[in-house]
Design an enzyme around this catalytic site. Structure first.
Site, PDB file in Angstrom:
ATOM      1  N   HIS A  56       0.859  -1.180   0.000  1.00 44.87           N
ATOM      2  CA  HIS A  56       0.000   0.000   0.000  1.00 44.87           C
ATOM      3  C   HIS A  56       0.898   1.233   0.000  1.00 44.87           C
ATOM      4  O   HIS A  56       2.070   1.170   0.382  1.00 44.87           O
ATOM      5  CB  HIS A  56      -0.892   0.005   1.237  1.00 44.87           C
ATOM      6  CG  HIS A  56      -1.969  -1.029   1.203  1.00 44.87           C
ATOM      7  ND1 HIS A  56      -3.076  -0.966   2.017  1.00 44.87           N
ATOM      8  CD2 HIS A  56      -2.126  -2.151   0.453  1.00 44.87           C
ATOM      9  CE1 HIS A  56      -3.862  -1.989   1.780  1.00 44.87           C
ATOM     10  NE2 HIS A  56      -3.303  -2.734   0.833  1.00 44.87           N
ATOM     11  N   GLU A  58       1.114   3.838   1.898  1.00 43.75           N
ATOM     12  CA  GLU A  58       1.692   4.208   3.190  1.00 43.75           C
ATOM     13  C   GLU A  58       2.865   3.299   3.558  1.00 43.75           C
ATOM     14  O   GLU A  58       3.902   3.772   4.030  1.00 43.75           O
ATOM     15  CB  GLU A  58       0.629   4.140   4.297  1.00 43.75           C
ATOM     16  CG  GLU A  58      -0.529   5.101   4.105  1.00 43.75           C
ATOM     17  CD  GLU A  58      -1.693   4.511   3.324  1.00 43.75           C
ATOM     18  OE1 GLU A  58      -2.807   5.052   3.453  1.00 43.75           O
ATOM     19  OE2 GLU A  58      -1.509   3.513   2.574  1.00 43.75           O
ATOM     20  N   CYS A  86      -5.759   2.013   5.970  1.00 42.85           N
ATOM     21  CA  CYS A  86      -6.424   0.775   6.379  1.00 42.85           C
ATOM     22  C   CYS A  86      -5.790   0.282   7.684  1.00 42.85           C
ATOM     23  O   CYS A  86      -4.771   0.826   8.128  1.00 42.85           O
ATOM     24  CB  CYS A  86      -6.288  -0.272   5.271  1.00 42.85           C
ATOM     25  SG  CYS A  86      -4.622  -0.957   5.126  1.00 42.85           S
ATOM     26  N   CYS A  89      -2.023  -0.432   7.320  1.00 42.62           N
ATOM     27  CA  CYS A  89      -1.225   0.788   7.200  1.00 42.62           C
ATOM     28  C   CYS A  89      -1.195   1.574   8.506  1.00 42.62           C
ATOM     29  O   CYS A  89      -0.154   2.091   8.897  1.00 42.62           O
ATOM     30  CB  CYS A  89      -1.750   1.644   6.052  1.00 42.62           C
ATOM     31  SG  CYS A  89      -1.494   0.867   4.451  1.00 42.62           S
TER      32      CYS A  89
END
Length: 160
Positions: A56, A58, A86, A89
């Site tokens: 992801h 991040e 999420c 993250c």
């Protein structure tokens, strides 16, 4: 014309990075930028479609920042994310000791266009985990939602 705030400037970097996935298709329309002081440390986008579900925006930004600063401890940093982090993250941000999360649109927005999001907000994660990270929502939400609008129009997109 309104002058851009420093927060808007850093979110703009995250948005521009996320926009690259509208052409490259290495992941969804998600971007992140990590700043320490007034210095950009890392800018990254989602690259999940390069066969790593943990990539992801991040997490990729944290990896780049940690490599650049030669430490896992990113205390004093702010992470700007086009979408609310999420749970994975948020946990990575917590463990990296990043002080502040500033995000644009939210998990509900991502779910609405078909992404497989868990319905656990970072505000809930912060509360349940007693995390010290400061969370600021809604920065440039309209622009972040425009990324989703562009993504939604793509014919060859992959939702995950």
């Amino acid at each position: 014309m309104k002058k851009m705030s420093k927060h808007e400037k850093y979110m703009r970097l995250a948005i521009d990075e996320a926009r690259k996935n509208l052409n490259k298709m290495e992941g969804g329309p998600f971007g992140a930028c990590i700043v320490k002081g007034n210095k950009v440390i890392a800018v990254a986008r989602n690259t999940v479609l390069k066969n790593d579900a943990s990539c992801h925006a991040e997490v990729n930004a944290i990896r780049l920042a940690s490599k650049k600063l030669k430490t896992y401890d990113l205390s004093g940093c702010i992470i700007y994310s086009t979408t609310e982090p999420c749970p994975m993250c948020f946990s990575a941000i917590h463990w990296a000791k990043i002080n502040t999360i500033i995000y644009g649109n939210n998990i509900v927005d991502a779910k609405r266009i078909g992404f497989n999001e868990l319905s656990i907000s970072c505000h809930s994660m912060k509360k349940l985990g007693k995390a010290k990270v400061k969370v600021i929502k809604g920065l440039m939400r309209k622009e972040c939602n425009q990324l989703f609008g562009c993504w939604n129009k793509l014919q060859d997109k992959i939702l995950y």
